[in-house]
Each structure stands twice: as structure tokens, then as C-alpha cells.
Scaffold this active site. Structure first.
Site, PDB file in Angstrom:
ATOM      1  CG  ASN A  51      40.657  45.037  44.805  1.00 56.10           C
ATOM      2  OD1 ASN A  51      41.337  45.522  45.714  1.00 56.10           O
ATOM      3  ND2 ASN A  51      41.015  43.938  44.146  1.00 56.10           N
TER       4      ASN A  51
ATOM      5  CE  LYS B 129      43.171  45.042  41.501  1.00 55.80           C
ATOM      6  NZ  LYS B 129      43.490  44.434  40.230  1.00 55.80           N
TER       7      LYS B 129
ATOM      8  CG  HIS C  68      41.856  39.827  43.840  1.00 52.64           C
ATOM      9  ND1 HIS C  68      43.010  39.939  43.095  1.00 52.64           N
ATOM     10  CD2 HIS C  68      40.931  40.599  43.235  1.00 52.64           C
ATOM     11  CE1 HIS C  68      42.777  40.760  42.084  1.00 52.64           C
ATOM     12  NE2 HIS C  68      41.530  41.182  42.151  1.00 52.64           N
TER      13      HIS C  68
ATOM     14  CD  GLU D 224      45.796  41.909  41.548  1.00 50.34           C
ATOM     15  OE1 GLU D 224      45.626  42.579  42.581  1.00 50.34           O
ATOM     16  OE2 GLU D 224      45.349  42.256  40.436  1.00 50.34           O
TER      17      GLU D 224
ATOM     18  CD  GLU E  23      37.704  40.134  40.190  1.00 52.46           C
ATOM     19  OE1 GLU E  23      37.423  41.308  39.950  1.00 52.46           O
ATOM     20  OE2 GLU E  23      38.646  39.808  40.923  1.00 52.46           O
TER      21      GLU E  23
ATOM     22  N   GLY F 176      42.837  44.038  34.876  1.00 49.81           N
ATOM     23  CA  GLY F 176      43.852  45.065  34.645  1.00 49.81           C
ATOM     24  C   GLY F 176      44.444  45.056  33.241  1.00 49.81           C
TER      25      GLY F 176
ATOM     26  CB  SER G 104      38.975  45.273  31.864  1.00 45.49           C
ATOM     27  OG  SER G 104      40.345  44.943  32.058  1.00 45.49           O
TER      28      SER G 104
HETATM   29  P1  PGA Z   1      40.393  45.707  37.008  1.00 45.19           P
HETATM   30  O1  PGA Z   1      40.591  44.822  38.349  1.00 45.19           O
HETATM   31  O2  PGA Z   1      38.997  46.301  37.099  1.00 45.19           O
HETATM   32  O3  PGA Z   1      41.471  46.745  37.088  1.00 45.19           O
HETATM   33  O4  PGA Z   1      40.518  44.785  35.862  1.00 45.19           O
HETATM   34  C1  PGA Z   1      39.557  44.011  38.834  1.00 45.19           C
HETATM   35  C2  PGA Z   1      39.996  43.310  40.083  1.00 45.19           C
HETATM   36  O5  PGA Z   1      41.194  43.029  40.240  1.00 45.19           O
HETATM   37  O6  PGA Z   1      39.166  43.001  40.962  1.00 45.19           O
END
Ligand code: PGA
Length: 254
Positions: free
Chosen positions: A10, A12, A93, A95, A163, A169, A209
Site C-alpha cells: 500500500n 499510500k 483502511h 486511514e 491491521e 506506521g 509494521s
Molecule cells: P505499515 O502500514 O506497514 O507502514 O505499518 C501498513 C498499512 O497501512 O497498510
């Protein structure tokens, strides 16, 4: 057809069209011998149009609207994604839920729209830190899961992603025990509505992560069928290393 584990990136809001093309070329070239992993690139909308990939590589979008067209400024329909060669769409997601305040009802409409367009939704669910600390993890996940899947009769073309919001992140990964327990309880919840077989085989990815250092132990958890990766999907070295660790795990298993 055998379902292979999924390694989905992803991106983003990262990478221009030009950057996306060279990243995908480089990554595909590094993974030409991959056999037992489905690899999904998840660029921003603008980079989707010029990417052309073949199995086992696929394109995923990060979002969509549920209507096919109309006065929805700034939105992208599923038809537009199909036209760009997209096969998967990330829906719900964290976000989108927490920064853009998407509701479970919208997310459910998107799941239907993606399926109706012949693509596969990757429906994301995840608890916040405060949910975990107040022992609400399971009820939050069950609610996101069941509202997201409302009106969906079969899990055949669905991918789920667990998640935990606190792991996205942040560099904090859920422990093997937490992932194991959560994926199990998601499958138990699914069994209340869907067949035992579908509930046991619907792919559930872990995200939060994921990196080359933790990929092997996480993919070894029973019931983890791959990863949704943010930060480590932006450069070829960690992304391909994770894909190789998943492939290695599959080869050792068979
Ligand atoms: P990350 O993000 O691997 O940077 O923690 C995962 C995601 O947002 O799907």
C-alpha cells in the site's frame, strides 16, 4: 485453483507515475522466479494507469467510490479502476476510517461495488490502542467485519486484512500470540454467518509494521495468509525480501 499467500504493498500517497513505473519494473525483475506468492502493487490513482503487470503480479487501488458515475467530485469509480487493469481494491483502511471518517456503511457499499465490478476487495479491520487497552478489540473487530460484509453471501472473492491501528506506521508489530488469537477469533466470528470451509479459507492478511525482520515469524502463524505492507513496500529491497520470505515459507510447508 490454489490460493497463494498475498504480499500487497500500500504505497499510500507516495510515488509519481514515473517513480511508480521504475519501482514496479525493478521489483518485478527482482522477483521473476517467484512461484507461490501473489504480489499486489497498491499505487495512488494517478500511477495506476500506466502500470502493466502480469500474474503473479497484480494492481490494487487504495480506495474507490461505490457509485458507477455521477457528481462526486474527487472520487474514482470501480469502472475506472477496472479500465486501469486493477484487480484488488483496499477498502476501509484505517486511514480512510480514522482520518477521512469513512463509516462502516460506506465501506460496505464499497465492498459490494468492488465485487460487482469483478474485482476483489481487501477489507481492512483493526482496533485502536484504546480499544485494546479497554478489552474492546474483539467487539470492535466483529462490528467492523460484520458491517463491512453485510449482504455478502459468500467469502469466495473476499480478502480480509487485520491491521491493528496502533501497529500501522509505528514500528510496533502485534506479537505472534496477538495475531494468532485475533485471526482465529475473526474466523470463529465468520463461522456464525458463513460456511466452515469459507471461514477457514478466506485469506486474512496481517498488516502493521511488517518488515523483512518479522515477516518469517508472522507468516508462520497459522491463519495468516500474507501481508498488507505500507512503509516497507516503497522500496524494492525490503518489499522483495518479504516476498521471498513468504515464498520460502510456502516451499518449506509443501
Ligand atoms: P505499515 O502500514 O506497514 O507502514 O505499518 C501498513 C498499512 O497501512 O497498510
Amino acid at each position: 485453483m490454489e490460493k497463494y499467500p498475498i504480499v500487497a504493498g500500500n504505497w499510500k500517497m507516495h510515488k509519481t507515475t514515473t517513480e511508480g513505473i521504475s519501482f514496479v519494473q525493478e521489483t518485478v525483475n527482482m522477483l521473476l522466479d517467484i512461484e507461490k506468492v501473489t504480489i499486489i502493487f497498491g499505487p495512488p490513482f494517478t500511477a495506476l494507469f500506466d502500470l502493466d503487470v502480469k500474474s503473479p503480479f497484480y494492481l490494487g487501488a487504495q480506495n474507490c467510490h461505490w457509485e458507477s458515475h455521477g457528481a462526486f467530485t474527487g472520487e474514482i469509480s470501480t469502472d475506472m479502476l477496472v479500465d486501469c487493469g486493477v484487480d484488488y481494491v483496499i477498502v476501509g483502511h484505517s486511514e480512510r476510517r480514522h482520518v477521512f471518517h469513512e463509516t462502516d456503511d460506506w465501506i460496505n457499499r464499497k465492498v459490494h461495488a468492488v465485487l460487482n465490478a469483478g474485482m476483489t476487495p481487501i477489507l481492512c479491520i483493526g482496533e485502536k490502542l484504546e480499544d485494546r487497552e479497554s478489552n474492546e478489540t474483539q467487539s470492535v473487530l466483529n462490528s467492523q467485519l460484520m458491517q463491512g460484509l453485510k449482504g455478502i453471501d459468500s467469502l469466495e472473492n473476499i480478502v480480509l486484512a487485520y491491521e491493528p491501528v496502533w501497529a500501522i506506521g509505528t514500528g510496533k508489530t502485534a506479537s505472534v500470540a496477538q495475531v494468532d488469537e485475533t485471526h482465529n477469533t475473526i474466523r470463529e466470528e465468520l463461522k456464525k454467518v458463513y460456511s466452515e470451509k469459507e471461514s477457514n479459507t478466506v485469506p486474512i492478511l496481517y498488516g502493521g509494521s511488517v518488515n523483512p525482520g518479522n515477516a518469517t515469524e508472522l507468516i508462520s502463524v497459522e491463519g495468516v495468509d500474507g501481508f498488507l505492507i505500507g512503509g516497507a513496500s516503497l522500496t524494492s529491497a525490503p518489499f522483495t525480501e518479504i516476498a521471498r520470505k513468504v515464498e520460502q515459507h510456502m516451499k518449506e510447508k509443501s
